[in-house]
Design a protein around this motif. Structure first.
Motif, PDB file in Angstrom:
ATOM      1  N   UNK A 122      -2.448  21.867  18.790  1.00 16.56           N
ATOM      2  CA  UNK A 122      -1.867  20.721  19.603  1.00 16.56           C
ATOM      3  C   UNK A 122      -0.778  20.914  20.382  1.00 16.56           C
ATOM      4  N   UNK A 123      -0.462  20.182  21.405  1.00 17.51           N
ATOM      5  CA  UNK A 123       0.597  20.347  22.310  1.00 17.51           C
ATOM      6  C   UNK A 123       1.798  20.075  21.681  1.00 17.51           C
ATOM      7  N   UNK A 124       1.698  18.973  21.089  1.00 22.26           N
ATOM      8  CA  UNK A 124       2.959  18.507  20.321  1.00 22.26           C
ATOM      9  C   UNK A 124       2.721  18.773  18.778  1.00 22.26           C
ATOM     10  N   UNK A 125       3.354  19.611  18.103  1.00 22.22           N
ATOM     11  CA  UNK A 125       3.069  19.827  16.558  1.00 22.22           C
ATOM     12  C   UNK A 125       3.721  18.568  15.836  1.00 22.22           C
ATOM     13  N   UNK A 126       3.255  18.160  14.550  1.00 22.17           N
ATOM     14  CA  UNK A 126       3.631  17.158  13.858  1.00 22.17           C
ATOM     15  C   UNK A 126       4.852  17.581  13.146  1.00 22.17           C
ATOM     16  N   UNK A 127       5.630  16.886  12.713  1.00 21.80           N
ATOM     17  CA  UNK A 127       6.938  17.076  11.807  1.00 21.80           C
ATOM     18  C   UNK A 127       6.551  17.361  10.379  1.00 21.80           C
ATOM     19  N   UNK A 128       5.316  16.635  10.127  1.00 17.88           N
ATOM     20  CA  UNK A 128       4.887  16.563   8.550  1.00 17.88           C
ATOM     21  C   UNK A 128       3.496  16.936   8.563  1.00 17.88           C
ATOM     22  N   UNK A 129       2.559  17.864   7.932  1.00 16.36           N
ATOM     23  CA  UNK A 129       1.480  17.931   7.566  1.00 16.36           C
ATOM     24  C   UNK A 129       1.269  17.850   6.157  1.00 16.36           C
ATOM     25  N   UNK A 130       0.467  16.953   5.554  1.00 13.22           N
ATOM     26  CA  UNK A 130       0.288  16.834   4.215  1.00 13.22           C
ATOM     27  C   UNK A 130      -0.266  18.283   3.332  1.00 13.22           C
ATOM     28  N   UNK A 131       0.125  18.447   2.175  1.00 16.44           N
ATOM     29  CA  UNK A 131      -0.541  19.707   1.628  1.00 16.44           C
ATOM     30  C   UNK A 131      -1.868  19.438   1.521  1.00 16.44           C
ATOM     31  N   UNK A 132      -2.658  20.558   1.410  1.00 12.11           N
ATOM     32  CA  UNK A 132      -3.968  20.432   1.311  1.00 12.11           C
ATOM     33  C   UNK A 132      -4.911  20.435   2.921  1.00 12.11           C
ATOM     34  N   UNK A 133      -4.197  20.036   3.965  1.00  8.51           N
ATOM     35  CA  UNK A 133      -4.712  19.676   5.331  1.00  8.51           C
ATOM     36  C   UNK A 133      -5.500  21.020   5.631  1.00  8.51           C
ATOM     37  N   UNK A 134      -6.984  20.633   6.172  1.00 10.82           N
ATOM     38  CA  UNK A 134      -7.532  21.986   6.661  1.00 10.82           C
ATOM     39  C   UNK A 134      -7.652  21.710   8.249  1.00 10.82           C
ATOM     40  N   UNK A 135      -7.077  22.845   8.925  1.00 14.06           N
ATOM     41  CA  UNK A 135      -6.915  22.842  10.373  1.00 14.06           C
ATOM     42  C   UNK A 135      -7.517  24.062  11.011  1.00 14.06           C
ATOM     43  N   UNK A 136      -7.422  23.815  12.431  1.00 13.65           N
ATOM     44  CA  UNK A 136      -8.097  24.711  13.109  1.00 13.65           C
ATOM     45  C   UNK A 136      -7.083  25.165  14.435  1.00 13.65           C
ATOM     46  N   UNK A 137      -7.012  26.549  14.658  1.00 18.78           N
ATOM     47  CA  UNK A 137      -5.977  26.800  15.776  1.00 18.78           C
ATOM     48  C   UNK A 137      -6.767  27.909  16.588  1.00 18.78           C
ATOM     49  N   UNK A 138      -7.127  27.667  17.618  1.00 17.36           N
ATOM     50  CA  UNK A 138      -7.845  28.731  18.358  1.00 17.36           C
ATOM     51  C   UNK A 138      -9.433  28.891  17.663  1.00 17.36           C
ATOM     52  N   UNK A 139      -9.415  30.331  17.372  1.00 20.81           N
ATOM     53  CA  UNK A 139     -10.811  30.764  16.693  1.00 20.81           C
ATOM     54  C   UNK A 139     -10.598  30.950  15.070  1.00 20.81           C
ATOM     55  N   UNK A 140      -9.199  30.514  14.586  1.00 16.81           N
ATOM     56  CA  UNK A 140      -8.736  30.408  13.207  1.00 16.81           C
ATOM     57  C   UNK A 140      -9.092  29.216  12.551  1.00 16.81           C
ATOM     58  N   UNK A 141      -9.164  29.095  11.155  1.00 15.58           N
ATOM     59  CA  UNK A 141      -9.053  27.983  10.523  1.00 15.58           C
ATOM     60  C   UNK A 141      -8.014  28.219   9.270  1.00 15.58           C
ATOM     61  N   UNK A 142      -7.591  27.109   8.679  1.00 13.12           N
ATOM     62  CA  UNK A 142      -6.407  27.609   7.630  1.00 13.12           C
ATOM     63  C   UNK A 142      -6.199  26.176   6.899  1.00 13.12           C
ATOM     64  N   UNK A 143      -5.410  26.621   5.876  1.00 15.28           N
ATOM     65  CA  UNK A 143      -5.186  25.401   4.866  1.00 15.28           C
ATOM     66  C   UNK A 143      -3.667  25.199   4.589  1.00 15.28           C
ATOM     67  N   UNK A 144      -3.138  24.178   4.760  1.00 18.10           N
ATOM     68  CA  UNK A 144      -1.519  23.930   4.570  1.00 18.10           C
ATOM     69  C   UNK A 144      -1.279  23.796   3.166  1.00 18.10           C
ATOM     70  N   UNK A 145      -0.748  24.694   2.388  1.00 14.25           N
ATOM     71  CA  UNK A 145      -0.705  24.585   0.881  1.00 14.25           C
ATOM     72  C   UNK A 145       0.667  23.716   0.730  1.00 14.25           C
TER      73      UNK A 145
END
Length: 247
Positions: free
Chosen positions: A172-195
């Motif tokens: 995202x061009x503007x990051x969020x200030x708060x992402x809930x735990x467990x959120x599954x995301x995509x950044x480029x060719x990667x995926x990840x999970x916010x613990x």
């Protein structure tokens, strides 16, 4: 094994096995890391594995004290002792003693995910960016054969490779200030999970009810480097059942 060894300040050395996200390269990272875990190099403080590197932090004073009696073996005059050069030599000796790295392997961990809606506010953006429907994004993300390459950024945060390129999407061009735990995301060719609940700029497409970081557990991170991950779409009812521990 073509490996580059380079300084990182005056207390660390970066051992670089390659420059890309690659399973063979990461197999070498894991093999070298296992060697350091079983038999630490003299003066080593800690080591940090990543996609294609292992960074070793060491105590130069301890290395110097250990080698006060160091002498040249070629009969020449003795130059000032360099803890860094000595440490590079120790690293290369260790690398030369290792055989061919086995392919990275690990557990298969299924991650239930409730995609879209409140749980995945960026699912529509990922779909638009790739000219797909939201359902096609979900099916593609859940069909991937993924590998955890490293844990970082936040305690228990897995950097996961192997995501199909057809759903790759910039941060995202503007990051969020708060992402809930467990959120599954995509950044480029990667995926990840916010613990944990943290700021972040990844495109959020869903959420898992699983706890990725558990301070009371040993190890505290649910996922470890080398694990295989399979994302499993679930309904809201199934998501709540996982949260309540009845699934």
């Amino acid at each position: 094994m073509k490996v580059h060894v380079e300084p990182l300040g005056d207390h660390a050395v970066v051992v670089r096995f390659g420059t890309s996200i690659d399973q063979h390269i990461h197999g070498q990272v894991k093999q070298f890391s296992a060697s350091l875990e079983q038999d630490p190099l003299p003066g080593m403080v800690e080591y940090i594995p990543a996609y294609a590197t292992v960074t070793i932090f060491y105590d130069p004073v301890a290395v110097y004290e250990r080698n006060k009696g160091w002498q040249r073996t070629d009969g020449g005059s003795r130059p000032p002792f360099s803890p860094y050069e000595w440490y590079c030599g120790q690293i290369r000796e260790r690398l030369n003693s290792l055989g061919e790295a086995a392919p990275a392997s690990g557990r298969v961990v299924k991650i239930p995910v409730l995609y879209g809606g409140e749980m995945g506010p960026d699912l529509g953006e990922v779909a638009r960016h790739n000219n797909l429907t939201e359902q096609e994004v979900i099916e593609t993300h859940a069909s991937g054969d993924y590998q955890v390459y490293m844990i970082g950024f936040a305690p228990g945060f897995p950097y996961i490779g192997g995501m199909p390129e057809k759903i790759a999407t910039p941060r995202r061009q503007s990051p969020r200030l708060s992402i809930p735990a467990g959120s599954v995301g995509i950044a480029g060719k990667q995926t990840g999970i916010y613990p944990l609940e943290t700021p972040g700029g990844w495109q959020i497409i869903g959420r898992t009810p699983l706890r990725l970081f558990r301070p009371e557990a040993d190890p505290p991170s649910l996922l470890q480097a080398g694990d295989r991950v399979r994302f499993v779409p679930v309904t809201e009812e199934e998501f709540r059942a996982y949260e309540e521990g009845s699934a």
